[in-house]
Design an enzyme around this catalytic site. Sequence first.
Site, PDB file in Angstrom:
ATOM      1  N   TYR A 164     -20.049  67.370   5.190  1.00  0.00           N
ATOM      2  CA  TYR A 164     -19.316  68.436   4.513  1.00  0.00           C
ATOM      3  C   TYR A 164     -18.225  67.808   3.663  1.00  0.00           C
ATOM      4  CZ  TYR A 164     -15.956  67.872   8.379  1.00  0.00           C
ATOM      5  OH  TYR A 164     -15.069  67.368   9.299  1.00  0.00           O
ATOM      6  N   GLU A 221     -14.257  68.018   2.085  1.00  0.00           N
ATOM      7  CA  GLU A 221     -12.897  68.493   2.314  1.00  0.00           C
ATOM      8  C   GLU A 221     -12.045  68.086   1.124  1.00  0.00           C
ATOM      9  OE1 GLU A 221     -11.441  68.412   6.877  1.00  0.00           O
ATOM     10  OE2 GLU A 221     -10.756  66.744   5.663  1.00  0.00           O
ATOM     11  N   LYS A 280       0.349  67.656   5.294  1.00  0.00           N
ATOM     12  CA  LYS A 280      -0.941  67.470   4.628  1.00  0.00           C
ATOM     13  C   LYS A 280      -1.806  68.681   4.932  1.00  0.00           C
ATOM     14  CE  LYS A 280      -4.951  64.388   4.435  1.00  0.00           C
ATOM     15  NZ  LYS A 280      -5.506  63.136   4.955  1.00  0.00           N
TER      16      LYS A 280
END
Length: 162
Positions: free
Chosen positions: A64, A66, A78
Amino acid sequence: MKTFGSVSTEMEIQSSAREAWALYGAVGLTVITVPKYLAAVDIVEGDGGEGSIAKLTPLSGSPYHEKFTKVDDKHMVKETEITQGAFLDLGFTLYRIRFENIPTGKHSCITRTTIEWDVKEEYVANSSRVSILPSINIAKDIEAYLLANGKKHTHSKHKDSK
């Protein structure tokens, strides 16, 4: 219609907030997460700072993407959002993780992790898949790493340390 949810945890770490941030704030976190939690982390866009996109490949499951939507070195915050795969394939329209390092002393800090999500109404049952446990385990691993390695963990803000 969408459903919004969030979960948060705080953990005290026996290390200065700046030392912990050196791992959380950069892609230096890969030192901890690969190979224990992920097979690979590749920066596919950017330099590892704000706006960068990382491809994360779990030990099991599909890769995936990010996006680092916020990397605030001054405030040690963050935020990342999944932009492709993982929870988005399960009806989520937003899956955001926020890491915050809060100084509590010269050699201690609180690491707060918050997960926020939006999920389409017809997939609301998938909200039960959201777990803060991996973030707790990573915080414990960071503390153990910092205690074992002291200040030898210097990572630059944009260095990929796979």
